[in-house]
Design a protein around this motif. Structure first.
Motif, PDB file in Angstrom:
ATOM      1  N   PHE A  70       0.807  -1.232   0.000  1.00 41.50           N
ATOM      2  CA  PHE A  70       0.000   0.000   0.000  1.00 41.50           C
ATOM      3  C   PHE A  70       0.841   1.285   0.000  1.00 41.50           C
ATOM      4  CE2 PHE A  70      -2.863  -3.179   1.919  1.00 41.50           C
ATOM      5  CZ  PHE A  70      -3.875  -3.120   0.961  1.00 41.50           C
ATOM      6  N   ALA A  71       2.041   1.200   0.565  1.00 47.67           N
ATOM      7  CA  ALA A  71       2.860   2.423   0.637  1.00 47.67           C
ATOM      8  C   ALA A  71       3.878   2.478  -0.494  1.00 47.67           C
ATOM      9  CB  ALA A  71       3.565   2.493   1.988  1.00 47.67           C
ATOM     10  N   VAL A  72       4.659   1.408  -0.635  1.00 44.55           N
ATOM     11  CA  VAL A  72       5.763   1.448  -1.595  1.00 44.55           C
ATOM     12  C   VAL A  72       5.269   1.229  -3.031  1.00 44.55           C
ATOM     13  CG1 VAL A  72       7.949   0.387  -2.269  1.00 44.55           C
ATOM     14  CG2 VAL A  72       7.412   0.693   0.142  1.00 44.55           C
ATOM     15  N   THR A  73       4.431   0.211  -3.230  1.00 48.27           N
ATOM     16  CA  THR A  73       4.014  -0.116  -4.598  1.00 48.27           C
ATOM     17  C   THR A  73       2.879   0.781  -5.094  1.00 48.27           C
ATOM     18  OG1 THR A  73       4.628  -2.398  -4.129  1.00 48.27           O
ATOM     19  CG2 THR A  73       3.320  -2.025  -6.111  1.00 48.27           C
ATOM     20  N   LEU A  74       1.807   0.837  -4.316  1.00 44.91           N
ATOM     21  CA  LEU A  74       0.652   1.622  -4.773  1.00 44.91           C
ATOM     22  C   LEU A  74       0.759   3.098  -4.410  1.00 44.91           C
ATOM     23  CD1 LEU A  74      -2.113  -0.967  -3.773  1.00 44.91           C
ATOM     24  CD2 LEU A  74      -1.236  -0.489  -6.064  1.00 44.91           C
ATOM     25  N   ASN A  75       1.603   3.391  -3.416  1.00 43.24           N
ATOM     26  CA  ASN A  75       1.804   4.781  -2.970  1.00 43.24           C
ATOM     27  C   ASN A  75       0.493   5.431  -2.504  1.00 43.24           C
ATOM     28  OD1 ASN A  75       3.690   6.688  -2.388  1.00 43.24           O
ATOM     29  ND2 ASN A  75       3.580   7.724  -4.350  1.00 43.24           N
ATOM     30  N   TRP A  76      -0.373   4.625  -1.912  1.00 44.75           N
ATOM     31  CA  TRP A  76      -1.636   5.154  -1.417  1.00 44.75           C
ATOM     32  C   TRP A  76      -1.507   5.724  -0.012  1.00 44.75           C
ATOM     33  CZ3 TRP A  76      -5.653   0.678  -2.654  1.00 44.75           C
ATOM     34  CH2 TRP A  76      -5.869   0.642  -4.043  1.00 44.75           C
ATOM     35  N   LEU A  77      -0.636   5.131   0.758  1.00 44.15           N
ATOM     36  CA  LEU A  77      -0.582   5.443   2.185  1.00 44.15           C
ATOM     37  C   LEU A  77       0.855   5.688   2.628  1.00 44.15           C
ATOM     38  CD1 LEU A  77      -2.913   2.534   3.257  1.00 44.15           C
ATOM     39  CD2 LEU A  77      -3.485   4.947   3.491  1.00 44.15           C
ATOM     40  N   PRO A  78       1.056   6.429   3.706  1.00 46.21           N
ATOM     41  CA  PRO A  78       2.420   6.571   4.227  1.00 46.21           C
ATOM     42  C   PRO A  78       2.912   5.256   4.824  1.00 46.21           C
ATOM     43  CG  PRO A  78       0.845   7.665   5.663  1.00 46.21           C
ATOM     44  CD  PRO A  78       0.082   7.199   4.475  1.00 46.21           C
ATOM     45  N   THR A  79       4.202   5.057   4.787  1.00 47.65           N
ATOM     46  CA  THR A  79       4.755   3.794   5.285  1.00 47.65           C
ATOM     47  C   THR A  79       4.552   3.633   6.782  1.00 47.65           C
ATOM     48  OG1 THR A  79       6.868   4.888   5.648  1.00 47.65           O
ATOM     49  CG2 THR A  79       6.619   3.668   3.583  1.00 47.65           C
ATOM     50  N   SER A  80       4.675   4.728   7.509  1.00 49.84           N
ATOM     51  CA  SER A  80       4.773   4.602   8.971  1.00 49.84           C
ATOM     52  C   SER A  80       4.596   5.967   9.605  1.00 49.84           C
ATOM     53  CB  SER A  80       6.146   4.038   9.326  1.00 49.84           C
ATOM     54  OG  SER A  80       7.152   4.833   8.708  1.00 49.84           O
ATOM     55  N   GLY A  81       4.773   5.992  10.908  1.00 48.40           N
ATOM     56  CA  GLY A  81       4.654   7.256  11.633  1.00 48.40           C
ATOM     57  C   GLY A  81       3.226   7.510  12.065  1.00 48.40           C
ATOM     58  N   MET A  82       3.044   8.540  12.894  1.00 42.28           N
ATOM     59  CA  MET A  82       1.708   8.885  13.367  1.00 42.28           C
ATOM     60  C   MET A  82       1.421  10.333  13.010  1.00 42.28           C
ATOM     61  SD  MET A  82       0.255   8.697  17.219  1.00 42.28           S
ATOM     62  CE  MET A  82      -0.818  10.029  17.682  1.00 42.28           C
ATOM     63  N   GLY A  83       0.313  10.551  12.350  1.00 46.20           N
ATOM     64  CA  GLY A  83      -0.024  11.908  11.941  1.00 46.20           C
ATOM     65  C   GLY A  83      -1.493  11.976  11.590  1.00 46.20           C
ATOM     66  N   GLY A  84      -1.793  12.245  10.304  1.00 48.08           N
ATOM     67  CA  GLY A  84      -3.183  12.334   9.871  1.00 48.08           C
ATOM     68  C   GLY A  84      -3.860  10.978   9.827  1.00 48.08           C
ATOM     69  N   ALA A  85      -5.132  10.997   9.382  1.00 43.73           N
ATOM     70  CA  ALA A  85      -5.931   9.768   9.362  1.00 43.73           C
ATOM     71  C   ALA A  85      -5.249   8.663   8.563  1.00 43.73           C
ATOM     72  CB  ALA A  85      -7.298  10.065   8.774  1.00 43.73           C
ATOM     73  N   ALA A  86      -4.536   9.054   7.508  1.00 48.01           N
ATOM     74  CA  ALA A  86      -3.900   8.052   6.646  1.00 48.01           C
ATOM     75  C   ALA A  86      -2.889   7.200   7.398  1.00 48.01           C
ATOM     76  CB  ALA A  86      -3.221   8.749   5.475  1.00 48.01           C
ATOM     77  N   THR A  87      -2.260   7.780   8.399  1.00 50.59           N
ATOM     78  CA  THR A  87      -1.220   7.024   9.119  1.00 50.59           C
ATOM     79  C   THR A  87      -1.825   5.933  10.008  1.00 50.59           C
ATOM     80  OG1 THR A  87      -1.175   8.603  10.942  1.00 50.59           O
ATOM     81  CG2 THR A  87       0.383   8.975   9.140  1.00 50.59           C
TER      82      THR A  87
END
Lengths: 521, 306
Positions: free
Chosen positions: B154-171
């Motif tokens: 979801f993060a590296v291949t599709l680039n839909w979401l951040p890999t990690s960390g805590m922040g917005g809803a996506a994280t």
């Protein structure tokens, strides 16, 4: 009819429930589509650095610790004297000049005038003195203490720009040691707790530390040097190096520190030599290690290339000494003995013929997890030693149990070998001899009086004489003592995104001055 | 109900104290922090001074008495590693763990009850077989592996979401997904099993014979009876999540209490370990009472007699 209606009703109810469930699950995905954090970092002019761990503190007196030093050193704070990370050459920073008297026991520093901390206060000799004194506060247990093996310094402020530093004994490389002291205001440097919001005179100032999440820096408008080209810096940390590597691929980070050769950054990994050396320390005072041929046989029996492959995926090179190549005292003429089991067996046979008790047990100690593949490394070395007829067992134990076996001590009935690493970041061989080389080292397991005499002579020399004396001592140790078998010089791996220009150097393990980084576009 | 809460509270105090004392003693068995915090070159005198400054030179019973006295005054000590009050660090991170746990368990219950009920209503159908197979897979997948794979996809291949960390809803998406996988698998199996049993129970036949609608039968009778074990298992899952899902927090760099506790253990930061365990134990103690109350509300048979 009723049943059919009921089923229909249930189906509708199920459909509604399923829709809610799917909606709950998919909602964040939808939100993320609008707020994905991936994207160009250069656009918002924030350099994003991901490292292996969150700093314990941001206290300038802990700047030798990797995470703390990466954030602070030459970014938020400045050292008293600047040490060139490539050549070890010293140059003015907060001190503009320094000179010694009384046989290198008293050093007078002249400080730059007009220098200001980020809070607007002037940097004075009182601040520098307090920064030095803080290093030796026993209650704080500052990390930088390890660079002052000669003992605590005393300071005397003579004027706002003049400071006298007195060493307990002659110390010709005190200026090099002072390059580890990061300067902060006296008000902070006398604090009895570790600092989390340090003030410094560097090109950046700390804006926020969101515990567990990130640290941010911005330009220090009070900085007297040329303004940095990068305006804002953000540090994050990830335990998993594979995740840090992924952050380079997705554009979430510009620089990822502390990666391994197997981490996939999409061809954005850069390997560089570090100053860390893997070595096997031998307790040469007790059988069978009290025999030089046995120690040499162990060296011949250790396949360093195989060890590099097994422990570090090849990211290490055979080493000939604990002192790094760019440090004063490195001897370029020493060559690796090479892996030769036949020679090793011959040496053991010779030792046996000379009456050595080659069957006496040896225990190889190390600490679990302190470097990658340590358990494999210990077992490989043990197996090689067994293959030449030595009686070897291995023990991975906690550090305090290792401490029990280090340094000068009465015979404890255990013949110790220790697989450990040493990183000489000071750029002078005396930082090695203070801990692991010669009988004078605090942790050394073995050394001879002749060897120590050569090291001591080198420690008191300066200039070219110092280089020659240390190189000669290194050659003597290699040919006649072998108390520590240098195995591998380790390599580091960093991920560097195409958005930035950055070339890692050996000190990148400990410090990352942001001025070394520029935007690619 | 108050009596039930009072009884559970009383019986929980002893294990709670046992945990607090046990952690105090066990953490000190990991060694003296002086050997970790001071450089190897430090002299024995330096180590002795450091130990004395932090009270590690005292007998363990004396250290424990001091600790109890300080805790009684609300002082959980200062972190040796960060210099911050230990309880502040714990209270900074615990909400981050709690919010992940709450989101995860809510989605897990809704999804698993839906899927489990659906599968149970049509036993041996393709849907049932699919749900059963998927739930077994979900329950068996190692969360560490799933977390890394979800980053890759979801993060590296599709680039839909951040890999990690805590922040917005996506994280929140990937950590929740990684935490969700096991509970959904387990709870779906439990729900399905209970629903199959309940759907063939005599009271369902009676309800049908009286002309009750299927929706009413399932929602009012079957689910109510079948859900009690699901709630119990969900409670156990929630305990695991509140404990700090260490692996997932570590992979995603989530600043939760699990991550904090692991770091504190590595740094021999006794004050933080003790404060973290205190809060976790308290949270589990409260959660267990909540589960009991919920269980009692759903099944009158387990309520204490008046």
């Amino acid at each position: 009819m009723d049943k059919a209606r009921g089923l229909n009703k249930f189906n509708k109810s199920r459909t509604r429930t399923a829709s809610v469930a799917i909606g709950v699950a998919v909602l964040p995905l939808a939100i993320s589509a609008c707020s994905s954090s991936s994207g160009s970092n250069s656009a918002d002019h924030t350099l994003k650095i991901v490292m292996g761990a969150e700093p314990g503190s941001l206290d300038p007196c802990d700047s030798v610790y990797q995470a703390t030093g990466t954030v602070l050193d030459q970014n938020v704070t400045e050292p008293i004297i600047l040490r060139d990370p490539n050549t070890g050459t010293l140059s003015p920073e907060i001190a503009t000049s320094w000179k010694s008297t009384d046989g290198d026991k008293q050093w007078t520093l002249t400080l730059k005038s007009g220098l200001k901390f980020s809070n607007g206060d002037r940097v004075t000799a009182t601040d520098v003195a307090a920064s030095i004194d803080r290093t030796f506060d026993e209650q704080l247990a500052c990390g930088n203490l390890q660079e002052f093996s000669e003992g605590a310094l005393t300071t005397k402020v003579e004027s706002p720009t003049k400071l006298v530093v007195v060493t307990p004994k002659s110390d010709p490389i005190l200026p090099t040691r002072l390059s580890f002291v990061q300067v902060g205001p006296e008000s902070q440097m006398t604090s009895k707790t570790k600092l989390r919001k340090p003030i410094g005179s560097g090109p950046f100032k700390l804006t926020a530390w969101d515990a567990g999440q990130q640290i941010t820096l911005e330009k220090n408008t009070q900085y007297s040097g040329s303004a940095p080209t990068i305006a804002n810096v953000q540090y994050q940390w990830r335990d998993q190096t594979s995740v840090a590597a992924s952050m380079i691929k997705t554009g979430e980070a510009d620089i990822a520190l502390g990666l391994t050769p197997t981490d996939n950054t999409g061809n954005h990994s850069v390997t560089f030599p570090t100053r860390e050396v893997l070595f096997l320390a031998l307790e040469g005072g007790v059988p069978p290690l009290d025999n030089f041929d046995v120690r040499k046989a162990i060296y011949y029996a250790t396949d360093t290339k195989g060890l590099a492959a097994a422990m570090f995926h090849g990211a290490a090179q055979p080493a000939t000494q604990l002192v790094p190549e760019d440090a004063v005292g490195y001897n370029p003429d020493l060559q690796p003995l090479g892996y030769d089991l036949d020679k090793a067996k011959d040496l053991i046979a010779q030792a046996k013929a000379d009456g050595a008790d080659v069957g006496a047990p040896i225990t190889i100690f190390s600490e679990p997890g302190f470097i990658p593949g340590v358990s494999d490394g210990v077992e490989i070395i043990a197996q090689e030693m067994r293959s030449i007829g030595l009686n070897v067992e291995t023990k991975l134990v906690q550090r305090e149990q290792i401490l029990d076996h280090l340094g000068p001590k009465p015979d404890d009935g255990v013949t110790t070998a220790l697989l450990w690493t040493h990183g000489n970041s000071g750029g002078d061989a005396s930082f090695t001899s203070a801990s692991w080389w010669g009988s004078g080292g605090a942790n050394t397991l073995f050394g001879t009086p002749e060897e120590q005499a050569k090291i001591s002579r080198a420690e008191s020399a300066s200039g070219d004489a110092r280089q020659k004396a240390f190189a000669a001592a290194a050659a003597y140790s290699y040919d006649n003592v072998l108390g520590e078998l240098p195995l591998l010089r380790l390599e580091g791996v960093v991920g560097v995104s195409p958005d930035v220009n950055f070339k890692p150097i050996p000190n990148t393990m400990n410090e990352l001055p942001i001025r070394q980084v520029t935007w690619a576009k | 109900m108050l009596r039930l809460i009072g009884r559970r509270a009383a019986t929980s105090i002893v294990p709670f104290l046992f945990v607090v004392i046990g952690v105090f003693a066990l953490s000190r068995m990991t060694g003296n922090p002086a050997s970790l915090y001071l450089p190897l070159t430090a002299t024995p005198e330096m180590r002795a001074t450091f130990s004395a400054a932090h009270g590690f030179d005292q007998p363990i019973w004396k250290q424990f008495l001091d600790y109890v006295q300080d805790v009684a005054h609300g002082d959980f000590g200062t972190s040796l590693w960060t210099g911050r009050p230990a309880m502040s660090m714990v209270l900074d991170t615990f909400p981050n763990t709690l919010i992940l746990a709450v989101i995860t368990i809510m989605i897990a219950v809704v999804l698993s009850v839906t899927l489990g009920s659906w599968a149970a209503y049509r036993p041996n159908s393709i849907l049932d077989k699919a749900v059963s197979a998927l739930s077994v897979i979900a329950a068996s997948v190692p969360d560490f592996w799933f977390a890394l794979m979800s980053i890759l996809v979801f993060a590296v291949t599709l680039n839909w979401l951040p890999t990690s960390g805590m922040g917005g809803a996506a994280t929140y998406v990937l950590p929740v997904l990684a935490l969700l996988i096991n509970p959904v698998g387990v709870l779906a199996q439990v729900t399905r099993g209970e629903m199959v049993t309940a759907l063939s129970a005599p009271y369902v036949k009676v309800a049908r014979s009286k002309g009750a609608g299927e929706g009413r039968i399932v929602a009012r009778h079957v689910l109510r009876n079948a859900l009690a074990p699901t709630v119990t298992v969900a409670g156990t899952m929630a305990v695991y999540l509140i404990n700090g899902a260490v692996v997932v927090e570590t992979v995603f760099g989530w600043p939760g209490i699990g991550n904090l506790t692991i770091n504190a253990l590595q740094q021999r930061d006794f004050a933080t370990i003790q404060a973290a365990v205190f809060v976790i134990a308290l949270a589990i103690f409260i959660l267990n009472i909540l589960i009991d109350v919920l269980y009692a509300a759903m099944d009158p048979r387990v309520r204490p007699a008046k």
